[in-house]
Design an enzyme around this catalytic site. Sequence first.
Site: not given
Length: 423
Positions: A203, A337
């Site tokens: 990330e 999510k």
Amino acid sequence: KIKSIEAYTIFDSRGNPTVEVEVALSNGALGRGVAPSGASTGQYEAHELRDGNPEHFNGKSVDKAISHVNGIIAPALLGKDPENQQAVDQTMIDLDGTPNKSNLGANAILAVSTAVLAAVANSRQVPLFEQLGGAEGNLLPFPEIQIIGGGAHAEWRVDVQDFLLIANGASNYEETLEITFRVFNATGKLLKKMGRYYGAADEGGFWPEFDSHEQILDTLTEGIKAAGYVPGKDASIALDVAASDLYDETTNTYRFRLDDRTFTSAEFISLLSTWIDQYPIISLEDPLADTDIEGWKTIMKHHGNQIQIIGDDLFTTNPSRIREGIANNLANAVLIKLNQIGTVTETLEAIRITQAANWRAVVSARSGETEDAFISHLAVATNAGQLKVGSFRHSERMVKWNEILRIHRLLGFRARFNPWSIQ
Ligand code: PGA
Ligand code: ZN
């Protein structure tokens, strides 16, 4: 009316194939949706369908999911009203017929679900956040930004998955970005000076080589100071322990590979308590494994009034798991999510249930992302108040932070930003 739905392969931030869908309406409006992809996925997540053929993209191709969109979902939705998102999503849930969307694939279903919404927003010429949340959605989120990455995202060089920054002293969104920018760069400089810098995690956070987690927490605290801020007051640490990945269900123990330590649940909680006391930590995600329910109850008893405790793998954005968690007081926040549950409708329901219990919803990206910024709109539309997208570099991350700036411009004086508070 929905005129056409077409799916095809694009590639995510790890270079892996993923599903993109384009929806066209009869008035000519177009919308796209794309499925992100996790690496440290929870066992209760909706199913991401991959072909599993080692000869083709190492098993990661998504041709089956694409053929399900083109051959099964599209024929069922053509001619239907795109404005009825709930009916669109329910049609796909029924077509799939499994509790975890393993038949058609949650990646197929989610890409269609978000593409339909985007097409309607384009057709009505309103931004996505407005289509999602009406006039009510106007809260700019606090970013949770990864400074150091580990776990499944960095070859297990470090066991704890995310060392994140929350600029809790900031009084507006723009200021959170400046504080983060300065801490990210100051910490990077420190790591390089110490000879600990190794690479970039999935990330975008730094991937360091350290001998213990305490050294990392020390370094991050130093990074906050080196950037000119007061740890705990201006900027604080949030951890995603992703503890399900550290848990051995046969022995009920947690293990750090880094310094080869094993903990019972009680010992692990006491270690986390020490960290909370010694470091400016204001948020813990998945501090315990998704099956260690007693552990969650205990940590909530000790720290639930003091810091944010987020369930990610514990809840997997699943409305019924969130309801159960609320009934048992297992956390005080839920990571949201979209692809853990697979449709826009169910995601909005998960957020509604979370907020109705006075818990916080933290809208989140996956470790595998694309240039899509749907989640930025979702965060503002639902007044979630927090957004977690990985680090402060790499365009698949920056596009989400930047989209909030664009949304701020669109909202103008209607935009809100609440000061950080635990309660
Ligand atoms: P994932 O990581 O997308 O690899 O699951 C993100 C998280 O655990 O929050
Ligand atoms: Zn997580």
